[in-house]
Design a protein around this motif. Structure first.
Motif, PDB file in Angstrom:
ATOM      1  N   UNK A 100       6.228  12.751  -4.892  1.00 12.70           N
ATOM      2  CA  UNK A 100       6.456  13.522  -6.117  1.00 12.70           C
ATOM      3  C   UNK A 100       6.356  15.027  -5.853  1.00 12.70           C
ATOM      4  N   UNK A 101       5.244  15.512  -5.293  1.00 13.06           N
ATOM      5  CA  UNK A 101       5.208  16.964  -5.040  1.00 13.06           C
ATOM      6  C   UNK A 101       6.231  17.404  -3.988  1.00 13.06           C
ATOM      7  N   UNK A 102       6.519  16.532  -3.038  1.00 10.90           N
ATOM      8  CA  UNK A 102       7.524  16.873  -2.028  1.00 10.90           C
ATOM      9  C   UNK A 102       8.900  17.048  -2.677  1.00 10.90           C
ATOM     10  N   UNK A 103       9.254  16.157  -3.580  1.00  8.52           N
ATOM     11  CA  UNK A 103      10.552  16.241  -4.248  1.00  8.52           C
ATOM     12  C   UNK A 103      10.668  17.532  -5.060  1.00  8.52           C
ATOM     13  N   UNK A 155      12.626  23.074  -5.650  1.00  2.00           N
ATOM     14  CA  UNK A 155      12.367  24.507  -5.786  1.00  2.00           C
ATOM     15  C   UNK A 155      13.002  25.277  -4.636  1.00  2.00           C
ATOM     16  N   UNK A 156      12.847  24.763  -3.427  1.00  2.00           N
ATOM     17  CA  UNK A 156      13.462  25.415  -2.257  1.00  2.00           C
ATOM     18  C   UNK A 156      14.988  25.455  -2.402  1.00  2.00           C
ATOM     19  N   UNK A 157      15.572  24.391  -2.932  1.00  2.51           N
ATOM     20  CA  UNK A 157      17.030  24.372  -3.142  1.00  2.51           C
ATOM     21  C   UNK A 157      17.439  25.430  -4.162  1.00  2.51           C
ATOM     22  N   UNK A 163       0.842  -1.211   0.000  1.00  2.00           N
ATOM     23  CA  UNK A 163       0.000   0.000   0.000  1.00  2.00           C
ATOM     24  C   UNK A 163       0.872   1.254   0.000  1.00  2.00           C
ATOM     25  N   UNK A 164       1.956   1.225   0.736  1.00  2.00           N
ATOM     26  CA  UNK A 164       2.871   2.358   0.760  1.00  2.00           C
ATOM     27  C   UNK A 164       3.490   2.587  -0.615  1.00  2.00           C
ATOM     28  N   UNK A 165       3.856   1.503  -1.299  1.00  2.00           N
ATOM     29  CA  UNK A 165       4.419   1.634  -2.650  1.00  2.00           C
ATOM     30  C   UNK A 165       3.385   2.181  -3.629  1.00  2.00           C
ATOM     31  N   UNK A 166       2.126   1.822  -3.422  1.00  2.00           N
ATOM     32  CA  UNK A 166       1.068   2.269  -4.330  1.00  2.00           C
ATOM     33  C   UNK A 166       0.654   3.712  -4.088  1.00  2.00           C
ATOM     34  N   UNK A 167       0.690   4.165  -2.850  1.00  2.00           N
ATOM     35  CA  UNK A 167       0.192   5.502  -2.529  1.00  2.00           C
ATOM     36  C   UNK A 167       1.294   6.498  -2.148  1.00  2.00           C
ATOM     37  N   UNK A 168       2.448   6.018  -1.774  1.00  2.00           N
ATOM     38  CA  UNK A 168       3.540   6.893  -1.351  1.00  2.00           C
ATOM     39  C   UNK A 168       3.931   7.961  -2.361  1.00  2.00           C
ATOM     40  N   UNK A 169       3.970   7.610  -3.653  1.00  2.00           N
ATOM     41  CA  UNK A 169       4.370   8.632  -4.639  1.00  2.00           C
ATOM     42  C   UNK A 169       3.457   9.863  -4.679  1.00  2.00           C
ATOM     43  N   UNK A 170       2.222   9.737  -4.219  1.00  2.00           N
ATOM     44  CA  UNK A 170       1.336  10.893  -4.231  1.00  2.00           C
ATOM     45  C   UNK A 170       1.840  11.986  -3.289  1.00  2.00           C
ATOM     46  N   UNK A 171       2.652  11.593  -2.313  1.00  2.00           N
ATOM     47  CA  UNK A 171       3.277  12.560  -1.407  1.00  2.00           C
ATOM     48  C   UNK A 171       4.702  12.862  -1.875  1.00  2.00           C
ATOM     49  N   UNK A 205      10.147  24.859 -12.614  1.00  2.00           N
ATOM     50  CA  UNK A 205      10.007  23.937 -11.482  1.00  2.00           C
ATOM     51  C   UNK A 205       8.549  23.806 -11.053  1.00  2.00           C
ATOM     52  N   UNK A 206       7.833  24.920 -11.015  1.00  2.00           N
ATOM     53  CA  UNK A 206       6.426  24.887 -10.609  1.00  2.00           C
ATOM     54  C   UNK A 206       5.581  24.144 -11.645  1.00  2.00           C
ATOM     55  N   UNK A 207       5.806  24.416 -12.926  1.00  2.00           N
ATOM     56  CA  UNK A 207       5.042  23.714 -13.968  1.00  2.00           C
ATOM     57  C   UNK A 207       5.253  22.208 -13.879  1.00  2.00           C
ATOM     58  N   UNK A 208       6.486  21.806 -13.711  1.00  2.00           N
ATOM     59  CA  UNK A 208       6.779  20.376 -13.608  1.00  2.00           C
ATOM     60  C   UNK A 208       6.115  19.772 -12.377  1.00  2.00           C
ATOM     61  N   UNK A 209       6.159  20.477 -11.266  1.00  2.00           N
ATOM     62  CA  UNK A 209       5.509  19.994 -10.046  1.00  2.00           C
ATOM     63  C   UNK A 209       4.020  19.784 -10.293  1.00  2.00           C
ATOM     64  N   UNK A 210       3.372  20.750 -10.905  1.00  2.00           N
ATOM     65  CA  UNK A 210       1.931  20.659 -11.174  1.00  2.00           C
ATOM     66  C   UNK A 210       1.633  19.497 -12.131  1.00  2.00           C
ATOM     67  N   UNK A 211       2.377  19.419 -13.228  1.00  2.00           N
ATOM     68  CA  UNK A 211       2.132  18.373 -14.222  1.00  2.00           C
ATOM     69  C   UNK A 211       2.338  16.970 -13.681  1.00  2.00           C
ATOM     70  N   UNK A 212       3.449  16.762 -12.982  1.00  2.00           N
ATOM     71  CA  UNK A 212       3.732  15.419 -12.466  1.00  2.00           C
ATOM     72  C   UNK A 212       2.843  15.065 -11.282  1.00  2.00           C
ATOM     73  N   UNK A 213       2.488  16.042 -10.478  1.00  2.00           N
ATOM     74  CA  UNK A 213       1.578  15.765  -9.369  1.00  2.00           C
ATOM     75  C   UNK A 213       0.211  15.358  -9.905  1.00  2.00           C
ATOM     76  N   UNK A 214      -0.263  16.034 -10.929  1.00  2.00           N
ATOM     77  CA  UNK A 214      -1.546  15.659 -11.543  1.00  2.00           C
ATOM     78  C   UNK A 214      -1.491  14.213 -12.041  1.00  2.00           C
ATOM     79  N   UNK A 215      -0.398  13.845 -12.669  1.00  2.00           N
ATOM     80  CA  UNK A 215      -0.252  12.486 -13.172  1.00  2.00           C
ATOM     81  C   UNK A 215      -0.232  11.441 -12.074  1.00  2.00           C
TER      82      UNK A 215
END
Length: 168
Positions: A14-17, A22-24, A4-12, A151-161
């Motif tokens: 991807x946007x966290x990364x 962006x912060x870096x 379950x962690x492998x299936x749902x973990x990326x939802x947190x 960076x923001x566009x990529x975050x939005x696009x990949x998070x949506x996916x």
């Protein structure tokens, strides 16, 4: 629970990364913190890939297994850049741009091969690749606003996916 962690973990993750990246780029993080984060990401990507390898043998998931393998090497290159000369190395730009383009292309591929939410994947992939173009233009110009927009566009696009993937 691990499945379950492998299936749902990326939802947190991807946007966290992308938020972390962006912060870096905004110099909000110490170099040591970014180095440690890259080491952690290399480890997580390797573990996730090994643990999910058999589940990703065909179809769209095979494309994502390839993203993970490429991402492992991209992140390792970033770590190498951070350990050598973090202020001038092109390895960091290659790492960030690679992480923008490779999943972006995979999102586009996914959108062409799934029945649920195909437009989310396709648009998310396009937005991610557009983010890469903005980012690279900003790095080459140099225009920090373009780097940030990329960076923001990529975050939005990949998070949506990834949201579409988890809720499919």
């Amino acid at each position: 629970m691990l499945r379950r962690l492998r299936e749902t973990g990326p939802i947190v993750l991807v946007p966290l990364a992308w938020t972390f990246a962006t912060a870096a780029h905004l110099d909000m993080l110490a170099l040591r913190t970014v180095r440690i984060a890259h080491l952690v990401m290399v480890t997580i990507i390797a573990a996730f890939t090994v643990l999910s390898w058999r589940d990703m043998d065909g179809g769209v998931l095979l494309a994502w297994r390839r993203v993970l393998v490429a991402g492992f090497f991209l992140t390792a290159l970033g770590l190498a850049g951070l350990l050598t000369d973090p202020l001038t190395t092109p390895l960091l730009t290659l790492t960030v741009a690679g992480w923008m383009v490779v999943p972006g292309v995979a999102l586009g591929y996914t959108g062409r091969h799934v029945d649920r939410y195909p437009r989310v994947y396709t648009v998310g992939g396009a937005v991610s690749v557009l983010g890469a173009a903005a980012y690279l233009a900003g790095v080459l110009a140099p225009v920090s606003a373009l780097v940030f927009v990329g960076l923001v566009l990529t975050n939005v696009g990949q998070t949506a996916g990834i949201v579409a993937a988890v809720y499919s």
